[in-house]
Design a protein around this motif. Structure first.
Motif, PDB file in Angstrom:
ATOM      1  N   GLY A 104       8.388   2.100   7.200  1.00  0.00           N
ATOM      2  CA  GLY A 104       7.327   1.405   7.919  1.00  0.00           C
ATOM      3  C   GLY A 104       7.695  -0.006   8.325  1.00  0.00           C
ATOM      4  O   GLY A 104       6.808  -0.844   8.530  1.00  0.00           O
ATOM      5  N   GLY A 105       8.986  -0.277   8.420  1.00  0.00           N
ATOM      6  CA  GLY A 105       9.429  -1.621   8.773  1.00  0.00           C
ATOM      7  C   GLY A 105       9.179  -2.633   7.674  1.00  0.00           C
ATOM      8  O   GLY A 105       9.196  -3.844   7.927  1.00  0.00           O
ATOM      9  N   LEU A 106       8.994  -2.162   6.446  1.00  0.00           N
ATOM     10  CA  LEU A 106       8.674  -3.049   5.325  1.00  0.00           C
ATOM     11  C   LEU A 106       9.913  -3.611   4.626  1.00  0.00           C
ATOM     12  O   LEU A 106       9.791  -4.376   3.675  1.00  0.00           O
ATOM     13  CB  LEU A 106       7.801  -2.300   4.301  1.00  0.00           C
ATOM     14  N   GLU A 107      11.101  -3.202   5.079  1.00  0.00           N
ATOM     15  CA  GLU A 107      12.357  -3.693   4.497  1.00  0.00           C
ATOM     16  C   GLU A 107      12.400  -3.486   2.978  1.00  0.00           C
ATOM     17  O   GLU A 107      12.358  -2.364   2.509  1.00  0.00           O
ATOM     18  CB  GLU A 107      12.561  -5.177   4.859  1.00  0.00           C
ATOM     19  N   TRP A 108      12.404  -4.576   2.199  1.00  0.00           N
ATOM     20  CA  TRP A 108      12.570  -4.505   0.745  1.00  0.00           C
ATOM     21  C   TRP A 108      11.264  -4.253  -0.011  1.00  0.00           C
ATOM     22  O   TRP A 108      11.266  -3.932  -1.197  1.00  0.00           O
ATOM     23  CB  TRP A 108      13.152  -5.830   0.233  1.00  0.00           C
ATOM     24  N   ARG A 109      10.145  -4.398   0.643  1.00  0.00           N
ATOM     25  CA  ARG A 109       8.857  -4.376  -0.049  1.00  0.00           C
ATOM     26  C   ARG A 109       8.544  -3.071  -0.790  1.00  0.00           C
ATOM     27  O   ARG A 109       7.885  -3.091  -1.839  1.00  0.00           O
ATOM     28  CB  ARG A 109       7.732  -4.732   0.924  1.00  0.00           C
ATOM     29  N   PRO A 110       8.971  -1.901  -0.295  1.00  0.00           N
ATOM     30  CA  PRO A 110       8.675  -0.657  -1.029  1.00  0.00           C
ATOM     31  C   PRO A 110       9.258  -0.599  -2.444  1.00  0.00           C
ATOM     32  O   PRO A 110       8.780   0.202  -3.262  1.00  0.00           O
ATOM     33  CB  PRO A 110       9.294   0.428  -0.131  1.00  0.00           C
ATOM     34  N   ILE A 111      10.255  -1.430  -2.779  1.00  0.00           N
ATOM     35  CA  ILE A 111      10.786  -1.383  -4.147  1.00  0.00           C
ATOM     36  C   ILE A 111       9.723  -1.824  -5.155  1.00  0.00           C
ATOM     37  O   ILE A 111       9.789  -1.457  -6.336  1.00  0.00           O
ATOM     38  CB  ILE A 111      12.055  -2.243  -4.307  1.00  0.00           C
ATOM     39  N   PHE A 112       8.765  -2.602  -4.694  1.00  0.00           N
ATOM     40  CA  PHE A 112       7.639  -2.992  -5.549  1.00  0.00           C
ATOM     41  C   PHE A 112       6.422  -2.099  -5.325  1.00  0.00           C
ATOM     42  O   PHE A 112       5.729  -1.731  -6.273  1.00  0.00           O
ATOM     43  CB  PHE A 112       7.247  -4.451  -5.280  1.00  0.00           C
ATOM     44  N   LEU A 113       6.155  -1.744  -4.075  1.00  0.00           N
ATOM     45  CA  LEU A 113       4.958  -0.976  -3.766  1.00  0.00           C
ATOM     46  C   LEU A 113       4.999   0.432  -4.335  1.00  0.00           C
ATOM     47  O   LEU A 113       3.951   1.050  -4.534  1.00  0.00           O
ATOM     48  CB  LEU A 113       4.772  -0.923  -2.239  1.00  0.00           C
ATOM     49  N   ILE A 114       6.196   0.943  -4.627  1.00  0.00           N
ATOM     50  CA  ILE A 114       6.305   2.274  -5.215  1.00  0.00           C
ATOM     51  C   ILE A 114       5.641   2.348  -6.586  1.00  0.00           C
ATOM     52  O   ILE A 114       5.267   3.420  -7.065  1.00  0.00           O
ATOM     53  CB  ILE A 114       7.793   2.705  -5.303  1.00  0.00           C
ATOM     54  N   ASN A 115       5.466   1.191  -7.222  1.00  0.00           N
ATOM     55  CA  ASN A 115       4.804   1.170  -8.527  1.00  0.00           C
ATOM     56  C   ASN A 115       3.301   1.415  -8.442  1.00  0.00           C
ATOM     57  O   ASN A 115       2.681   1.776  -9.452  1.00  0.00           O
ATOM     58  CB  ASN A 115       5.016  -0.196  -9.211  1.00  0.00           C
ATOM     59  N   LEU A 116       2.708   1.230  -7.268  1.00  0.00           N
ATOM     60  CA  LEU A 116       1.248   1.321  -7.153  1.00  0.00           C
ATOM     61  C   LEU A 116       0.717   2.720  -7.467  1.00  0.00           C
ATOM     62  O   LEU A 116      -0.157   2.860  -8.344  1.00  0.00           O
ATOM     63  CB  LEU A 116       0.793   0.869  -5.767  1.00  0.00           C
ATOM     64  N   PRO A 117       1.200   3.786  -6.801  1.00  0.00           N
ATOM     65  CA  PRO A 117       0.659   5.110  -7.142  1.00  0.00           C
ATOM     66  C   PRO A 117       0.989   5.520  -8.575  1.00  0.00           C
ATOM     67  O   PRO A 117       0.170   6.169  -9.242  1.00  0.00           O
ATOM     68  CB  PRO A 117       1.329   6.048  -6.119  1.00  0.00           C
ATOM     69  N   VAL A 118       2.168   5.128  -9.052  1.00  0.00           N
ATOM     70  CA  VAL A 118       2.544   5.463 -10.430  1.00  0.00           C
ATOM     71  C   VAL A 118       1.624   4.760 -11.420  1.00  0.00           C
ATOM     72  O   VAL A 118       1.121   5.368 -12.378  1.00  0.00           O
ATOM     73  CB  VAL A 118       4.012   5.075 -10.697  1.00  0.00           C
ATOM     74  N   GLY A 119       1.390   3.473 -11.200  1.00  0.00           N
ATOM     75  CA  GLY A 119       0.533   2.704 -12.099  1.00  0.00           C
ATOM     76  C   GLY A 119      -0.901   3.191 -12.094  1.00  0.00           C
ATOM     77  O   GLY A 119      -1.542   3.299 -13.150  1.00  0.00           O
ATOM     78  N   ILE A 120      -1.434   3.495 -10.910  1.00  0.00           N
ATOM     79  CA  ILE A 120      -2.818   3.975 -10.811  1.00  0.00           C
ATOM     80  C   ILE A 120      -2.968   5.313 -11.535  1.00  0.00           C
ATOM     81  O   ILE A 120      -3.944   5.540 -12.267  1.00  0.00           O
ATOM     82  CB  ILE A 120      -3.238   4.090  -9.332  1.00  0.00           C
ATOM     83  N   ALA A 121      -2.004   6.212 -11.338  1.00  0.00           N
ATOM     84  CA  ALA A 121      -2.053   7.507 -12.024  1.00  0.00           C
ATOM     85  C   ALA A 121      -1.971   7.333 -13.542  1.00  0.00           C
ATOM     86  O   ALA A 121      -2.694   7.992 -14.299  1.00  0.00           O
ATOM     87  CB  ALA A 121      -0.908   8.394 -11.537  1.00  0.00           C
ATOM     88  N   ALA A 122      -1.108   6.413 -14.001  1.00  0.00           N
ATOM     89  CA  ALA A 122      -0.977   6.164 -15.444  1.00  0.00           C
ATOM     90  C   ALA A 122      -2.279   5.612 -16.017  1.00  0.00           C
ATOM     91  O   ALA A 122      -2.670   5.949 -17.141  1.00  0.00           O
ATOM     92  CB  ALA A 122       0.175   5.195 -15.702  1.00  0.00           C
ATOM     93  N   LEU A 123      -2.962   4.765 -15.261  1.00  0.00           N
ATOM     94  CA  LEU A 123      -4.238   4.208 -15.715  1.00  0.00           C
ATOM     95  C   LEU A 123      -5.298   5.293 -15.863  1.00  0.00           C
ATOM     96  O   LEU A 123      -5.996   5.385 -16.886  1.00  0.00           O
ATOM     97  CB  LEU A 123      -4.729   3.152 -14.720  1.00  0.00           C
ATOM     98  N   ILE A 124      -5.445   6.128 -14.837  1.00  0.00           N
ATOM     99  CA  ILE A 124      -6.485   7.160 -14.847  1.00  0.00           C
ATOM    100  C   ILE A 124      -6.228   8.183 -15.953  1.00  0.00           C
ATOM    101  O   ILE A 124      -7.124   8.502 -16.753  1.00  0.00           O
ATOM    102  CB  ILE A 124      -6.560   7.854 -13.468  1.00  0.00           C
ATOM    103  N   LEU A 125      -5.002   8.691 -16.015  1.00  0.00           N
ATOM    104  CA  LEU A 125      -4.687   9.723 -17.002  1.00  0.00           C
ATOM    105  C   LEU A 125      -4.601   9.146 -18.412  1.00  0.00           C
ATOM    106  O   LEU A 125      -5.039   9.768 -19.380  1.00  0.00           O
ATOM    107  CB  LEU A 125      -3.369  10.410 -16.630  1.00  0.00           C
TER     108      LEU A 125
END
Length: 512
Positions: free
Chosen positions: A171-192
């Motif tokens: 998405g033209g985000l360059e390096w930013r996905p290396i941090f944003l990839i934690n969002l779905p993982v973290g949210i799933a870990a919180l809920i479960l």
């Protein structure tokens, strides 16, 4: 099923395996996040116009915050509940990851990384404490073996994942996905995690030592900040004053910790441990080994991408032989070599790493800017084998003569000083690498300046490794001992990174 249980209780239901998957995922997220950033640093510097000091702080800030709060994070879990602190840590880590991913400038990224490290210090210590409270003793060996595999996988996955996410430019985000990839993982870990993890506390948790935390943080900042920023500011007088002040602060810390021990027996640092020669030497080894890792991995990344002009993906793939060698040697050292040869294995690892570093010094100078990835394989494999011989058995060797009642405090301190050493090493990159690069660029040698800077850093690393070899003579000759640990790597404590499970007296495998 959410209930408060004593640390000796074990969850008999199958839900404990779901809980295990969640806490292991969180641990993996932290491990990957430590290694995933390095390979993206040149891209971050290029895109955001970050200074060399800010590049160092992106990594050192995380390590410093993690180290300063690690023991306290474990104690908070013991006092208020490990599930509660784990979920709080995951939520904070996920939020900090989002702030990193959407950082508007280098200053915001550095601040977000410091927050991320602090939240990791709340999250990570709870992982093994939750395992200890959730699984019966006869199942923990299997669980801890799985944890070791996760650690190894994180070491291999982080650089490759960072390289791929940066290279793909999603998405033209360059390096930013290396941090944003934690969002779905973290949210799933919180809920479960809120549904399947059982709550537990320590029946006799140690008290907090917030003054100790402040003093440790001030001492580290007074040392790390001038080393990181001094070069950019022309090495001003205030930098030397701050470094001298760090020694004074350490003296104040020692005096305060002694008073805290007499007052309530809950100091941040159990000073009596340093009367055990093997432990004192082991802490020195852990600190200096962390320093070596901090220097090497950052300068290696900058050398390949800024000096040689390689892509992030090529740099990440070049490191695969190193990661594989570390994993292979780590398994052999614990299972086969250490039980037979004791500390000689660790000393051989230090010398082997030094040899690999010197081979790298020669090759990088001989081939210059024309060096190929395959030509780096030999020094990286030799270094990886040496590192594997050290990292797996080192904690057991350091703990082997520690009194049983202090095993928890000792293991928490070991992990803390490793992170502090890493932060110090990252700050020293200004001295051993950027100083040389700056001088060579001024002399008009172009990208060869990065080759010379890398070789300078490697010479320092080789010298430090020889020092580690000498320090290791103070470790016990044989594997294991009569104190906290045995030859198989078992310790009596649930405290591996700051948290304590003191009521159970069954042996528990120590992880390294």
């Amino acid at each position: 099923m959410t209930s408060t249980v004593a640390s000796t209780a074990a969850d008999p239901s199958r839900r404990r395996w779901f809980a295990l998957a969640i806490v292991m995922t969180a641990a993996f997220m932290d491990l990957v996040d430590v290694t995933i950033v390095n390979v993206a640093l040149p891209t971050i510097q290029h895109d955001e116009g970050a200074s060399t000091g800010q590049i160092q702080w992106i990594t050192a800030g995380y390590a410093l915050a993690f180290a300063a709060l690690l023991i306290t994070g474990g104690r908070l879990g013991d006092i208020f509940g490990r599930k509660r602190l784990f979920l709080l840590g995951v939520a904070g880590f996920t939020l900090a990851s989002a702030l990193c991913g959407f950082a508007a400038n280098p200053e915001m990224l550095v601040a977000s990384r410091i927050l991320q490290g602090g939240m990791a210090a709340l999250m990570v210590p709870q992982v093994l404490s939750i395992v200890h409270a959730t699984f019966p003793a006869h199942e923990r060996g299997k669980v801890f073996g799985l944890f070791g595999a996760i650690v190894g996988m994180g070491a291999v996955t982080g650089p490759l994942l960072g390289a791929l996410l940066t290279e793909w430019n999603i998405g033209g985000l360059e390096w930013r996905p290396i941090f944003l990839i934690n969002l779905p993982v973290g949210i799933a870990a919180l809920i479960l995690g809120s549904r399947v993890i059982s709550e537990s506390k320590a029946p006799k948790a140690l008290k907090l030592d917030l003054v100790g935390v402040v003093l440790v943080t001030l001492a580290m900042l007074a040392l790390v900040y001038p080393l990181t920023q001094g070069r950019e500011n022309g090495w001003p007088l205030w930098g030397y004053v701050m470094m001298a002040a760090s020694v004074v602060i350490v003296g104040v810390l020692v005096a305060y910790e002694r008073a805290k021990t007499r007052r309530d027996g809950s100091p941040l640092i159990e000073l009596s441990l340093f009367r055990v020669k093997s432990f004192a030497a082991g802490i020195a080894v852990q600190t200096v080994f962390g320093l070596v890792m901090g220097i090497f991995f950052l300068t290696w990344t900058l050398y390949m991408q800024l000096g040689l002009g390689w892509s992030a993906l090529r740099a990440g793939l070049t490191g695969v032989p190193f990661s594989i060698a570390v994993s292979l040697a780590a398994g052999i050292s614990v299972q086969k070599l250490v039980p037979r040869f004791g500390r000689k294995v660790l000393q051989a690892g230090a010398l082997l790493m030094a040899v690999g570093v010197l081979i790298y010094v020669y090759e990088s100078g001989h081939y210059g800017l024309g060096i190929a990835s395959w030509q780096m394989a030999l020094p990286l494999v030799v270094m990886g084998l040496g590192m594997g011989l050290i990292v797996a058995p080192l904690t057991d060797a350091v703990l082997s003569e520690v009194p049983r009642e202090h095993a928890g405090s000792a293991s928490g301190l070991i992990n803390t000083v490793m992170q502090m050493g890493n932060a110090l090493g990252l700050s020293l990159v200004s001295v051993v690498f950027f100083n040389v690069v700056e001088d060579k660029l001024a002399a008009g040698v172009g990208n060869l300046a990065f080759v010379d800077g890398f070789r300078s850093a490697l010479v320092w690393v080789a010298g430090i490794l020889v020092g580690i070899f000498v320090l290791m003579f103070a470790l016990p000759r044989a594997s294991g001992g009569a104190g906290a640990s045995g030859g198989s790597g078992e310790v009596v404590s649930g405290d591996v990174e700051g948290g304590a499970v003191e009521s159970e007296r069954e042996p528990e495998r120590e992880l390294v």
